[in-house]
Motif scaffolding. Structure first.
Motif, short mmCIF file in Angstrom:
data_model
loop_
_atom_site.label_atom_id
_atom_site.label_comp_id
_atom_site.label_asym_id
_atom_site.label_seq_id
_atom_site.Cartn_x
_atom_site.Cartn_y
_atom_site.Cartn_z
N MET A 177 0.85 -1.19 0.00
CA MET A 177 0.00 0.00 0.00
C MET A 177 0.88 1.24 0.00
N VAL A 178 0.26 2.37 -0.20
CA VAL A 178 0.95 3.65 -0.18
C VAL A 178 0.27 4.56 0.84
N ASN A 179 1.04 5.03 1.81
CA ASN A 179 0.52 5.95 2.83
C ASN A 179 0.61 7.38 2.31
N MET A 180 -0.46 8.16 2.53
CA MET A 180 -0.49 9.56 2.10
C MET A 180 -0.74 10.47 3.29
N VAL A 181 -0.11 11.64 3.25
CA VAL A 181 -0.35 12.67 4.26
C VAL A 181 -0.76 13.94 3.53
N MET A 182 -1.87 14.57 3.99
CA MET A 182 -2.38 15.78 3.33
C MET A 182 -2.12 17.01 4.20
N ASN A 183 -2.12 18.18 3.55
CA ASN A 183 -1.97 19.43 4.30
C ASN A 183 -3.28 19.78 5.00
N ALA A 184 -3.27 20.89 5.73
CA ALA A 184 -4.43 21.26 6.54
C ALA A 184 -5.68 21.46 5.70
N GLU A 185 -5.52 22.14 4.55
CA GLU A 185 -6.66 22.38 3.66
C GLU A 185 -7.21 21.07 3.12
N THR A 241 2.49 -4.43 -6.60
CA THR A 241 3.73 -5.13 -6.31
C THR A 241 4.61 -4.16 -5.51
N PRO A 242 5.67 -4.65 -4.85
CA PRO A 242 6.54 -3.72 -4.11
C PRO A 242 7.11 -2.62 -5.00
N GLU A 243 7.45 -2.96 -6.25
CA GLU A 243 8.01 -1.96 -7.16
C GLU A 243 6.96 -0.90 -7.52
N GLU A 244 5.72 -1.33 -7.78
CA GLU A 244 4.66 -0.40 -8.14
C GLU A 244 4.34 0.53 -6.98
N ALA A 245 4.29 -0.01 -5.77
CA ALA A 245 4.02 0.83 -4.59
C ALA A 245 5.13 1.84 -4.38
N LYS A 246 6.37 1.39 -4.55
CA LYS A 246 7.51 2.29 -4.37
C LYS A 246 7.51 3.41 -5.41
N ASP A 247 7.25 3.05 -6.67
CA ASP A 247 7.25 4.06 -7.73
C ASP A 247 6.10 5.06 -7.56
#
Length: 520
Positions: free
Chosen positions: A412-420, A467-473
């Motif tokens: 998976m890919v973790n995302m962090v968003m700004n306040a807005e 795949t690990p490569e796709e998540a990393k990219d």
């Protein structure tokens, strides 16, 4: 004697230092050999093996990634790799500066400038300004570019010369941004000693990547614009009747008995009304679509079915046991049929019977590697300008990770968003509890997770059987930032290491002979 002792100590220390730095090349060569043996000739497996060891300490407290950075650097001539020239789409930059102005002369001038650029020595922006003046001598560029974003630089009273000057400054800024984004992506990709430089031609960037063994993966990485979007979705039952109407319209258009497109257009409203009123017809079609292939062939040939239902002959509606699936997946189709389905769905007559705020987009990854089936998703356009519910520019950080689920590991890919973005995301998820939100990157659906609850705090996850490569990219592209405009490869050379290997062998022989002669 003291001088001789000093020379000896210095020589010993120098030798130890040289051996220390040379040792990194031998370590990386050892692990490269192990990766090649493990992969058995598969570049993807070889890269995955090295990626898995990149953070592990393998020599004197150094990780494999650090060892690769400290090994002897070899260029394309010695190591092989890729040589790529990228070109920034300058017209895209100009359009974005105008807030995608739909003025006919503006867009026509951009197209003409792009067409004449190949045969002219003039700057693209100068060409655009000239073409715009030819189309309407009384028009002012300030009317196009006096936007909210440029309000401090361009006013309605600004002269054309002033506007052109500002546009050139903004274009240079966009090129610098793209250059920095590319450098960040390549650095995170793990290429040792890459060479990235701007070329004299505006918007062109040269990239040299020694040792690259996965050209296709690099192409995707370099050209990806990271245009991340979050879309609300339709549930399939909500639009099924309109899809049946679209299928009927197609059958009428493609029918040999139909004498002209005008006949089909005149019948569009009648067909749509009939499809909405006659629900039993749609239900019988759904039952027919749910039959096994053998049963279908027993009732009628596939050719006959394709004539009556050209859309559903290519697109398998998402259903189970005669019931429509409750999610946003419209259906699945083979890769070879995707272009034809998109062509059908973009026909004017077909679009007239589909919801105006419906956007249909394909999934990025095949659900079946052997058969190459791709999913088609139903997205809901909630903004008048056709923009998504939330743009990806609110993402401030991203990282690849994995989680254990049902006894297996899922990337998976973790995302962090700004306040807005956090506030907008919380509102969006709250309004769509029990529904799916599609995560779209560069017009392809990467994932469409179901919203179980309101998500606050701005932290989210993208899942999609990576795949690990796709998540990393993917994390790499998102974290590096969004391109100011799309880029495409205008020149590419994949260089083999054979000539370099000959030079290395000759160099080693020369070194050994010189050392022997020196010792003698």
């Amino acid at each position: 004697m003291q001088n001789k002792g000093f020379v000896k100590v210095f020589a010993v220390l120098l030798t130890l230092v040289c051996l220390f730095y040379l040792s990194f090349s031998f370590v990386t060569q050892h692990y490269n050999s192990k990766a090649a043996e493990y992969a058995g000739g598969d570049p993807a497996k070889e890269s995955a093996y090295l990626d898995s060891l990149s953070t592990q300490k393998v020599w004197l407290g150094y990780t494999l990634k650090q060892c690769r950075e400290m090994e002897i650097s070899l260029g394309l001539d010695l190591k092989g790799g890729m040589n790529v020239v990228l070109e920034l789409n300058v017209a895209d930059v100009i359009r974005s500066l105008s807030n995608n102005n739909q003025d006919e002369n503006f867009n026509k001038a951009l197209d003409l400038a792009y067409a004449h650029q190949a045969t002219s020595q003039k700057d693209f922006i100068d060409l655009f300004a000239e073409e715009y003046k030819k189309l309407d001598s009384g028009a002012r560029l300030s009317a196009i570019f006096s936007t909210f974003e440029l309000k401090d630089k361009i006013t309605p009273q600004s002269s054309d010369a002033q506007v052109v000057s500002v546009l050139k400054q903004e274009l240079q800024s966009a090129i610098d941004n793209s250059f920095n984004v590319l450098r960040t992506r390549i650095d995170r990709f793990g290429v040792v000693s890459p060479n990235i430089q701007r070329l004299e031609t505006a918007g062109r960037i040269l990239v040299e990547l020694p040792g690259v063994k996965e050209p296709e993966r690099v192409r995707k990485l370099l050209q990806g614009s990271a245009n991340l979007e979050f879309w609300e979705t339709y549930k399939l039952p909500e639009i099924y009747q309109q899809l049946v109407a679209a299928d009927n319209v197609l059958a009428t258009i493609l029918s040999k008995e139909a004498s002209a497109d005008s006949v089909a257009t005149d019948n569009v409203e009648k067909i749509a009304d009939a499809a909405d009123a006659n629900v039993s017809e749609a239900d019988s079609l759904l039952a027919e679509l749910g039959q096994d292939k053998k049963d279908t062939e027993a009732n009628q040939s596939m050719e006959e079915f394709a004539k009556q239902h050209p859309l559903f002959a290519l697109l398998q509606i998402s259903q189970y046991n005669g019931q429509l699936s409750p999610g946003s997946t419209v259906g699945i189709a083979q890769a070879k049929d995707m272009e034809k389905i998109s062509e059908y769905l973009n026909m004017k007559q077909v679009k007239e019977v589909l919801p105006r705020n419906l956007a249909l987009k394909w999934g990025v990854k095949a659900i079946d590697d052997k058969e190459q089936f791709f999913e088609l998703y139903a997205l809901k356009v909630t903004n008048r300008d056709g923009s998504p519910a939330l743009g990806g520019d609110v993402v401030t950080d991203a990282s690849a990770d994995f989680m254990q689920q049902a006894g297996r590991s899922e990337q998976m890919v973790n995302m962090v968003m700004n306040a807005e973005g956090s506030k907008a995301w919380a509102r969006l998820t709250k309004e769509n509890i029990g529904r799916q939100i599609a995560i779209v990157l560069d017009e392809m659906v990467y994932s469409a997770p179901n919203v179980n609850d309101e998500i606050t705090g701005g932290r989210s996850q993208i899942t999609g059987h990576f795949t690990p490569e796709e998540a990393k990219d993917l994390a790499n592209v998102l974290k590096s930032g969004k391109m100011a405009a799309s880029v495409h490869i205008v020149q590419e050379d994949v260089v083999g290491p054979s000539l370099g290997q000959e030079a290395i062998n000759a160099g080693v022989i020369s070194f050994v002979l010189a050392l022997v002669l020196l010792m003698v």
